[in-house]
Enzyme design. Structure first.
Site, PDB file in Angstrom:
ATOM      1  N   ALA A  53      41.759  32.431  17.516  1.00 42.83           N
ATOM      2  CA  ALA A  53      42.380  32.310  18.786  1.00 42.83           C
ATOM      3  C   ALA A  53      43.820  32.071  19.066  1.00 42.83           C
ATOM      4  O   ALA A  53      44.422  33.079  19.946  1.00 42.83           O
ATOM      5  CB  ALA A  53      41.506  31.072  19.252  1.00 42.83           C
ATOM      6  N   ASP A 240      37.398  28.453  19.546  1.00 39.71           N
ATOM      7  CA  ASP A 240      38.117  29.218  20.299  1.00 39.71           C
ATOM      8  C   ASP A 240      38.192  28.641  21.721  1.00 39.71           C
ATOM      9  O   ASP A 240      38.969  29.232  22.597  1.00 39.71           O
ATOM     10  CB  ASP A 240      37.115  30.492  20.441  1.00 39.71           C
ATOM     11  CG  ASP A 240      37.267  31.338  19.015  1.00 39.71           C
ATOM     12  OD1 ASP A 240      36.832  30.781  17.921  1.00 39.71           O
ATOM     13  OD2 ASP A 240      38.049  32.195  19.065  1.00 39.71           O
TER      14      ASP A 240
HETATM   15  O1  MRU Z   1      35.927  36.668  15.765  1.00 37.04           O
HETATM   16  P1  MRU Z   1      37.281  36.009  15.304  1.00 37.04           P
HETATM   17  O2  MRU Z   1      37.334  36.073  13.661  1.00 37.04           O
HETATM   18  O3  MRU Z   1      38.244  35.784  16.168  1.00 37.04           O
HETATM   19  O4  MRU Z   1      36.675  34.294  15.306  1.00 37.04           O
HETATM   20  C1  MRU Z   1      37.556  33.283  14.867  1.00 37.04           C
HETATM   21  C2  MRU Z   1      37.105  31.884  14.916  1.00 37.04           C
HETATM   22  O5  MRU Z   1      36.117  31.555  15.442  1.00 37.04           O
HETATM   23  C3  MRU Z   1      38.104  30.872  14.576  1.00 37.04           C
HETATM   24  O6  MRU Z   1      37.469  29.715  13.918  1.00 37.04           O
HETATM   25  C4  MRU Z   1      39.061  30.413  15.709  1.00 37.04           C
HETATM   26  O7  MRU Z   1      39.344  31.443  16.525  1.00 37.04           O
HETATM   27  C5  MRU Z   1      39.958  29.102  15.476  1.00 37.04           C
HETATM   28  S1  MRU Z   1      41.318  30.269  14.442  1.00 37.04           S
HETATM   29  C6  MRU Z   1      42.379  29.052  14.216  1.00 37.04           C
END
Ligand code: MRU
Length: 353
Positions: A53, A240
């Site tokens: 995120a 997210d």
């Molecule tokens: O699909 P992604 O790889 O973008 O998903 C990422 C996550 O679910 C993370 O845990 C979240 O974005 C936090 S990153 C600090």
């Protein structure tokens, strides 16, 4: 002992382009892309070349600043219209991580009262760089606030990659592990591989190994057995989008781990910056869950593993209800107890600074 040089970074502002670590190629190839066009930024976000995120938010902010810096328009009004069009375009790349909307909206707001096109262009670049600088400080503070929750030698489980390459640096859920290393209070990480896109196997294992943090990889279906057999002390994940009541969207499989934590009576922590809170929604029911291409489920690394025509369901995120969450670790403090009340307080404090 400072170890920051071994913690990898994923995105950098280079004036005429954005340097982006291609996370789809990790762990076997470390390649940096040079993004120049708005569509390249959109594609990089959509195709998970940058993911996580906060990193998505930083990249989108850089993309908006870069795109608008080369706009040739006659009036400030036209500039504002084109800026908002580009903002809308970027926000439709991925729907769940609220940091994307938060970052580009912060840029748009910064130049609301600009007096000239040049002033607006300069301020957009400054604001995008500022978002990245702040995110690094915020992630470090999340690590500081998380550290007292663990004892030296604790074995802690995580999923997906909420690490340095998912943020400006340090990460959210992985930040305490880097800080623990720095302070000689070493923790051991058990990383779930995170099907279908394998962020745990490809990214978390890779980045923790870069910094010499003790990491053991397991497949997702090994979680319960591992908690029992290895005496896992806690689970920590990123987020997210967090609703006003604490319901938390994170990588698919997070909710499974929260249920396991309750069953084994171990704490389940969410680590996230204020920019991941969506103060406009009351509960997780309102969080849009991205559904991704079927190819991610029926293939692994391009290799087909299922019948071509099988029906597929591929949600990229799930929502963990607030009652499963022991604490939300933010840069301000660890929110515990009545999360709805704690989040309301946090909102009041952050709008008065
Ligand atoms: O699909 P992604 O790889 O973008 O998903 C990422 C996550 O679910 C993370 O845990 C979240 O974005 C936090 S990153 C600090």
């Amino acid at each position: 002992m400072a170890i920051t040089s071994t913690i990898p970074r994923s995105v950098e502002w280079k004036e005429t382009y954005i340097s982006l670590l291609d996370q789809q190629k990790l762990p076997h190839t470390t390649e940096f892309l040079e993004l120049k066009e708005l569509q390249e930024v959109w594609d990089a976000i959509k195709q998970l070349k940058v993911r996580g995120a906060p990193a998505i938010g930083i990249t989108a902010a850089f993309g908006l600043a870069l795109h608008t810096s080369s706009l040739t328009v006659e009036t400030l009004e036209d500039f504002q219209i084109r800026l908002k069009e580009a903002r809308d375009y970027l926000t439709n790349s991925r729907p769940t991580a609220v940091n994307l909307v938060w970052a580009v909206d912060r840029l748009v707001k910064r130049v609301e009262h600009a007096k000239s096109i040049n002033e607006a262009k300069t301020n957009l670049i400054h604001e995008a760089i500022q978002i990245q600088i702040e995110d690094e400080e915020v992630c470090r503070q999340i690590g500081e606030n998380a550290l007292p929750l663990f004892k030296k030698g604790d074995q802690v489980m995580t999923i997906c990659n909420a690490g340095s390459i998912a943020t400006a640096r340090y990460g959210t859920a992985l930040s305490p592990f880097y800080l623990a290393k720095e302070k000689g209070k070493e923790l051991k990480v058990f990383a779930c591989e995170t099907r279908p896109v394998l962020q745990g196997a490809r990214l978390t294992a890779w980045e923790l190994m870069q910094a010499d943090v003790d990491v053991t990889l397991i497949t997702d279906n090994m979680a319960a057995h591992t908690i029992k057999e290895k005496g896992i002390k806690a689970i920590i994940v990123g987020a997210d989008r967090i609703a006003q009541n604490g319901d938390t969207a994170n990588k698919i499989g997070t909710f499974n781990l929260a249920i396991l934590a309750k069953a084994f009576q171990i704490p389940f922590y969410v680590a996230a910056p204020l920019s991941t809170f969506d103060f406009t929604i009351q509960s997780g029911k309102e969080i849009p869950i991205e559904e991704r291409d079927r190819a991610e489920v029926i293939t692994i690394n391009g290799h087909k593993i299922a019948p071509e025509d099988v029906k597929v369901y591929n949600p990229a995120f799930d929502v963990t209800p607030n009652r499963y969450i022991t604490g939300i670790i933010t840069e301000k403090r660890v929110l515990q107890g009545n999360l709805t009340e704690e989040i309301a307080k946090l909102k009041t404090e952050s709008s008065t600074v």
